[in-house]
Design an enzyme around this catalytic site. Structure first.
Site, PDB file in Angstrom:
ATOM      1  N   HIS A 193     -70.181 -19.674 -96.928  1.00 34.33           N
ATOM      2  CA  HIS A 193     -70.219 -18.469 -96.092  1.00 34.33           C
ATOM      3  C   HIS A 193     -71.679 -18.154 -95.786  1.00 34.33           C
ATOM      4  O   HIS A 193     -72.473 -17.907 -96.696  1.00 34.33           O
ATOM      5  CB  HIS A 193     -69.556 -17.284 -96.791  1.00 34.33           C
ATOM      6  N   CYS A 194     -72.029 -18.152 -94.510  1.00 34.78           N
ATOM      7  CA  CYS A 194     -73.418 -17.951 -94.100  1.00 34.78           C
ATOM      8  C   CYS A 194     -73.584 -16.546 -93.520  1.00 34.78           C
ATOM      9  O   CYS A 194     -73.063 -16.264 -92.426  1.00 34.78           O
ATOM     10  CB  CYS A 194     -73.830 -19.001 -93.073  1.00 34.78           C
ATOM     11  N   PRO A 195     -74.281 -15.651 -94.202  1.00 38.41           N
ATOM     12  CA  PRO A 195     -74.475 -14.307 -93.632  1.00 38.41           C
ATOM     13  C   PRO A 195     -75.403 -14.306 -92.424  1.00 38.41           C
ATOM     14  O   PRO A 195     -75.347 -13.375 -91.610  1.00 38.41           O
ATOM     15  CB  PRO A 195     -75.082 -13.521 -94.805  1.00 38.41           C
ATOM     16  N   GLY A 198     -73.084 -14.709 -89.709  1.00 36.20           N
ATOM     17  CA  GLY A 198     -72.009 -13.723 -89.754  1.00 36.20           C
ATOM     18  C   GLY A 198     -70.622 -14.315 -89.759  1.00 36.20           C
ATOM     19  O   GLY A 198     -69.682 -13.701 -89.231  1.00 36.20           O
TER      20      GLY A 198
END
Length: 473
Positions: A193-195, A198
């Site tokens: 999961h890459c913030p 997003g």
């Protein structure tokens, strides 16, 4: 005109539509149906825009920071550095910079706004059917709840791979899939999961994520290199301090690029290694295919060739989305699921089948016809009962066998012949279980003679004896 001489009144008949209305609703009241899309009732923690066309995670604050850094840094470069560099060096510099920025923004938005490969959750019927299959496989006969096992084992290219059961999605996750705790979804070929983008990075958007970080690395190095070139050329003409005063934006661009280039270039190199070996970030962190786990442990997904691994990850068509985000929710449609392993149906179907099996008379449809006028004070059966749609239940072995050639004859004679016959009173004739309430004021207008009665079971003997008792002729 009516017989009384009055005018004839027109009787108005209105068609009553019972579909979609409950017993308490008025038939003339129209039920309002609102069209609802599936993204509006999506169970995961996601945001949807443009009527479900754009799908993102709920935590999008870091994504907006990414957009600001890219747009502001690129804007300052085109506004303060490119005019001077186009004159002093070559006009191709702003053209190349524009192409890189366009490619970076396109791959970023494609990664952020797309479905990463979310696996649909099981419906309640599918989850119940899966749990029943697990209970049957485990030999469970108790009625209590038994949680299903957490893993299943499958063999892929000679390597044993465990499939984990997701208690949130109620499915066995396919190989390389994992559940994202931030988005609350199971993602196919989950990478991480890459913030910064997003969104999750999975099977459907991994290639765009890799192209984004790779093009961003080129853009960062490009801007940083030509900003330093701009400052050096101005310093040769008017000195270093005067060059900084003439182009203060170049200082901000150099600082941003200097601190970000190391992480971006390092991330690009790491994912290049993952693509060449056909691994995911999740597998590399966990050491799923590390030789430390054993000499026989190897990556079953690798093709053994760097070029083939890269082509499999970056080339080829994008798999279609498994969740129909813009589909219409059928709220009034009853969902019926047929078990695939031949298990007994549950719910109302099971209760009806049990009632039919326990009551043999429900499985026959005798036809009683008579031309005799009804007697005063007597109830006359003039038509057969409507058949019950019970789905052809299987009768138990203890049910008495009623021959199909049974004949129902001998109507009630007139009053002068009553003395020659024996009749059952309502209190003497027992009713099948669940058919008639106790002390029901039912009078018999026909005497039923059933011929060729065979193999009466002791469990139903008392009930059948009263219904098939022969009259003495």
């Amino acid at each position: 005109m009516t017989p009384g001489g009055g005018p004839m009144k027109e009787c108005g008949y209105s068609e009553i539509n019972t579909r979609g209305t409950s017993p308490m609703e008025s038939p003339n009241k129209k039920k309002k149906t609102t069209v609802k899309r599936k993204w509006e009732v999506f169970p995961g923690r996601n945001k949807f825009y443009c009527n479900g066309r754009i799908m993102m995670a709920r935590q999008t604050g870091v994504f907006y920071l990414t957009l600001i850094l890219i747009l502001v840094t690129s804007g300052l470069f085109f506004a303060f550095d490119c005019p001077y560099l186009a004159v002093k060096i070559t006009p191709a510099i702003p053209v190349i910079g524009g192409i890189l920025v366009f490619f970076v923004m396109g791959t970023l938005l494609r990664t952020s706004f797309s479905d990463p490969g979310v696996l649909p959750r099981a419906t309640p019927d599918e989850a119940a059917d899966l749990e029943r299959q697990i209970d049957v496989a485990n030999g469970s006969t108790s009625g209590g709840y038994r949680p299903p096992p957490r893993t299943k084992e499958v063999v892929i290219n000679g390597q044993t791979v465990k499939l984990k059961y997701c208690f949130t999605c109620k499915i066995f996750r396919p190989p390389r899939a994992s559940h994202c705790s931030l988005c609350d979804n199971c993602v196919e070929r989950f990478d991480h999961h890459c913030p910064w983008v997003g969104n999750c990075v999975g099977k459907r958007n991994y290639r765009f994520f890799y192209m984004f970080i790779l093009s961003l690395s080129f853009l960062t190095v490009f801007i940083f290199a030509f900003v330093i070139t701009h400052v050096i050329l101005r310093s040769q003409q008017s000195g270093f301090l005067n060059a900084l005063k003439d182009s203060p934006a170049s200082v901000l661009e150099a600082v941003v690029c200097f601190f970000s280039v190391w992480s971006i270039v390092g991330l690009s190199g790491f994912h290049t290694y993952l693509i060449s070996s056909n691994q995911t970030t999740n597998e590399d962190i966990k050491g799923s295919w590390s030789s430390k786990r054993g000499k026989e442990n190897y990556n079953p997904y690798s093709y053994g060739n760097i070029f083939t691994n890269c082509c499999s990850a970056l080339c080829g068509p994008v798999n279609p989305s498994l969740i129909d985000r813009r589909g219409i929710v059928q709220a009034d449609m009853a969902e019926s699921v047929t078990p695939s392993n031949g298990l007994t149906m549950y719910g109302s179907t099971q209760s009806q089948s049990n009632m039919a099996a326990a009551t043999p008379l429900l499985q026959t449809e005798p036809t009683i016809t008579t031309d005799e006028p009804p007697l005063p004070g007597k109830t006359t059966i003039s038509a057969p009962c409507a058949p019950l749609a019970l789905g052809q239940p299987t009768p138990p072995s203890s049910m008495p066998n009623l021959n199909s050639e049974a004949v129902l004859t001998d109507m009630i004679p007139l009053k002068e012949d009553i003395g020659n016959h024996q009749f059952l009173t309502p209190d003497e004739a027992p009713s099948p279980p669940g058919m008639l309430p106790a002390n029901s004021p039912v009078t018999h207008s026909h005497t039923m003679h059933v011929l060729n009665l065979v193999s009466q079971d002791s469990l139903h003997e008392d009930s059948v004896r009263g219904l098939v008792k022969l009259s003495s002729v």
